[in-house]
Design a protein around this motif. Structure first.
Motif, short mmCIF file in Angstrom:
data_model
loop_
_atom_site.label_atom_id
_atom_site.label_comp_id
_atom_site.label_asym_id
_atom_site.label_seq_id
_atom_site.Cartn_x
_atom_site.Cartn_y
_atom_site.Cartn_z
N ASP A 140 50.71 50.19 41.80
CA ASP A 140 49.74 50.98 41.02
C ASP A 140 48.76 49.99 40.41
O ASP A 140 48.88 49.60 39.24
CB ASP A 140 50.47 51.79 39.95
N LEU A 141 47.80 49.55 41.22
CA LEU A 141 46.92 48.45 40.81
C LEU A 141 46.01 48.85 39.66
O LEU A 141 45.75 48.06 38.75
CB LEU A 141 46.10 47.99 42.00
N GLU A 142 45.52 50.10 39.68
CA GLU A 142 44.65 50.55 38.60
C GLU A 142 45.42 50.60 37.28
O GLU A 142 44.93 50.15 36.23
CB GLU A 142 44.10 51.94 38.94
N SER A 147 47.01 48.25 31.94
CA SER A 147 48.08 47.73 31.07
C SER A 147 47.81 46.29 30.68
O SER A 147 48.00 45.90 29.51
CB SER A 147 49.44 47.84 31.78
N GLN A 148 47.36 45.48 31.63
CA GLN A 148 47.06 44.09 31.33
C GLN A 148 45.88 43.96 30.38
O GLN A 148 45.84 43.06 29.55
CB GLN A 148 46.79 43.31 32.62
N LEU A 167 43.97 38.83 37.67
CA LEU A 167 44.73 39.15 38.88
C LEU A 167 44.66 40.65 39.19
O LEU A 167 44.51 41.06 40.35
CB LEU A 167 46.19 38.71 38.71
N GLY A 168 44.78 41.47 38.14
CA GLY A 168 44.68 42.92 38.32
C GLY A 168 43.32 43.31 38.89
O GLY A 168 43.23 44.13 39.81
N SER A 172 42.65 44.79 42.70
CA SER A 172 41.94 46.08 42.79
C SER A 172 40.62 45.94 43.55
O SER A 172 39.83 46.88 43.59
CB SER A 172 41.68 46.64 41.39
N GLU A 173 40.37 44.72 44.07
CA GLU A 173 39.17 44.41 44.84
C GLU A 173 37.89 44.44 44.00
O GLU A 173 36.80 44.62 44.53
CB GLU A 173 39.03 45.34 46.07
N ASP A 174 38.06 44.26 42.71
CA ASP A 174 36.91 44.08 41.83
C ASP A 174 36.72 42.57 41.66
O ASP A 174 37.06 41.99 40.61
CB ASP A 174 37.15 44.78 40.49
N HIS A 175 36.19 41.92 42.70
CA HIS A 175 36.14 40.46 42.71
C HIS A 175 35.22 39.90 41.64
O HIS A 175 35.57 38.92 40.97
CB HIS A 175 35.70 39.98 44.10
#
Length: 508
Positions: A140-142, A147-148, A167-168, A172-175
């Motif tokens: 659950d990457l989102e 949470s982080q 890292l999150g 989530s591919e938000d580079h």
């Protein structure tokens, strides 16, 4: 009666335990964390004698019981549920309820329980950590990123919280978001901090940021990543990793001359036995297509295989590589085993593709003869496995690629296999004579040389499923040297291949 009930802390009343019982409850938690379960149970029972319906104590006792084995599991679950029913508005009860579900590997229900606990206590650091751990486990990457972020808001002074949030974002591919987080973290530091000095932690952070830069826009941001790598080279401790990354970027940008220089620098720094470096060097020397370069360099588990044995090359490409390796590289790195092995590989592939060419056959035969003799003299048990990697056939699934032949029929028909068998047979005949020498040699060899030649012949029987002949050859080896452990292992494999598993066990 009502006065007694009000004095007794129960669900939803918001009345804390008296000081003595509060201290005991803290001791329960402490004993649980230090795995002193008997002391924790005893302290919980003391509280429950006076307040038998205190929800948090019931839950903690149930949690401690759950840690003591399967025989207490049912009792533990019942006790936690009872504690939760008695105090539905306690974040401790919901947290424990989630921990019980996690121990049962019911992660979705555990996440629900943690979220309910956070509705009651939104800034509980431990619950947020437990929730984030399960969210990343469940992909659950989102949710993990959120949470982080909450953890970072609570404790922004910890470096680990910044990196976990980055890292999150990255996963989530938000580079760009991940890079912004790292930059903001670095912006919070004072000048002269260790993060701006050359050390391992700083180096890894720089390399991580660089890898994120290379992934932006599906790898279309390589130029920015290469520039960043050059700007940050004074902070990077792992110079070999930096040069490898630099070489890959240069290949992807089609800067072949610069890439060749970079991979040569890696070889000069002691990476002569790293076959991935040789693959990069070959890609640069041949100016291979970017997709092929990326594919072969990122492929895992290649072992001693390089571009020449992974992709099908034409005659002119193999000729370029032979000139490079038999000339400049062999002269510069004369002691490199990998370079000698790659030359064998190139000649073997050339012989396979031009088996009717007498020149290709002679070159391959001479190289194989020298390679066999050197390794037989040293007594290398893995020589057979090493040579098996030369039996390459075209992949039927991925056109344009080589795979190592596994089918005994394909191996037996392979020209390189046939040539190796012929050489080994000649060596056995020559070493079995009175002088005990290799063909075309006057140097007398010790008895162990003949032993390892027999051993290699037995392995060559094994790879083409000639188990009977292989067992006979293994018995010959054991008769000469009954103490050789490798000999019994080989015989066991051959006997197992022949179908007699019990006899194979007896061999071992």
């Amino acid at each position: 009666m009502s006065a007694t009930q009000n004095a007794n802390p129960q669900a939803g009343q918001g009345i804390p335990l008296p000081k003595k019982e509060t201290d005991l409850f803290r001791a329960v938690v402490k004993h649980y964390e230090s795995k002193q379960y008997k002391k924790g149970t005893k302290a919980a029972d003391t509280i429950l004698k006076k307040y038998p319906k205190h929800g948090e104590t019931l839950c903690m006792k149930g949690l401690i019981l759950n840690c003591q084995g399967k025989k207490f599991r049912d009792e533990a679950i019942s006790m936690v549920k009872l504690g939760l029913m008695n105090d539905m508005r306690s974040h401790v009860c919901w947290h424990v309820y989630g921990l019980i579900y996690r121990s049962e590997r019911n992660y979705n229900e555990a996440i629900k329980a943690y979220k309910q606990a956070l509705r009651i206590d939104k800034q509980n650091h431990q619950i947020l950590k437990d929730l984030a751990l399960l969210q990343i486990q469940m992909r659950d990457l989102e949710g993990f990123t959120k949470s982080q972020h909450a953890i970072l808001d609570l404790k922004p002074s910890l470096k680990g919280n910044w990196l976990a949030f980055a890292l999150g974002k990255h996963m989530s591919e938000d580079h760009r978001g991940a890079i912004d987080v790292i930059d903001i973290f670095l912006g919070t530091l004072e000048e002269g901090s260790t993060e701006f000095q050359r050390n391992y932690e700083t180096s890894e952070l720089v390399m991580y940021k660089n890898s994120i830069l290379s992934e932006i826009d599906a790898g279309a941001n390589i130029k920015e990543a290469l520039d960043h790598l050059e700007e940050s080279k004074d902070l990077i401790v792992d110079e070999l990793a930096r040069l490898k990354m630099k070489g890959l970027y240069q290949l992807r940008l089609k800067e072949y001359s610069a890439a060749k220089t970079t991979f040569m620098s890696l070889l000069s720094r002691g990476s002569t036995e790293d076959y991935s470096v040789h693959t990069g060097y070959m890609c640069a020397a041949l100016e291979m297509d970017v997709d092929i370069c990326t594919k072969v360099l990122k492929r895992k588990g290649n072992g001693a295989r390089t571009l020449a044995s992974l992709e099908i090359l034409n005659d002119s490409q193999r000729s370029v590589l032979k000139i490079e390796y038999q000339g400049t590289l062999q002269e510069t790195f004369a002691k490199s085993f990998a370079i000698k092995r790659i030359i064998i590989e190139l000649l073997a592939v050339d012989f396979k593709c031009n088996s009717s060419d007498s020149t290709a056959m002679e070159e391959c035969t001479e190289a194989l003869k020298a390679y066999l003799q050197a390794n037989i003299r040293r007594g290398v048990p893995s020589l057979g496995q090493d040579l098996s990697a030369l039996f390459l056939v075209e992949c039927r699934v991925n056109k344009g690629e080589y795979i190592v032949a596994k089918d005994p029929v394909d191996i037996k028909a392979h020209p390189v296999y046939q040539q190796i068998v012929l050489l080994v047979e000649q060596h056995i005949t020559s070493l079995s004579e009175q002088n005990s020498t290799f063909p075309d040699s006057d140097v007398t060899e010790p008895p162990s040389t003949l032993l390892w030649t027999w051993y290699l012949r037995a392995i060559l029987h094994e790879v083409v499923a000639e188990y009977k002949e292989g067992i006979e050859m293994a018995d010959t080896c054991i008769e000469q040297t009954p103490t050789g452990v490798d000999l019994y292992e080989l015989k066991g494999r051959l006997v197992k291949g022949a179908g007699d598993i019990h006899a194979a066990v007896d061999c071992l």
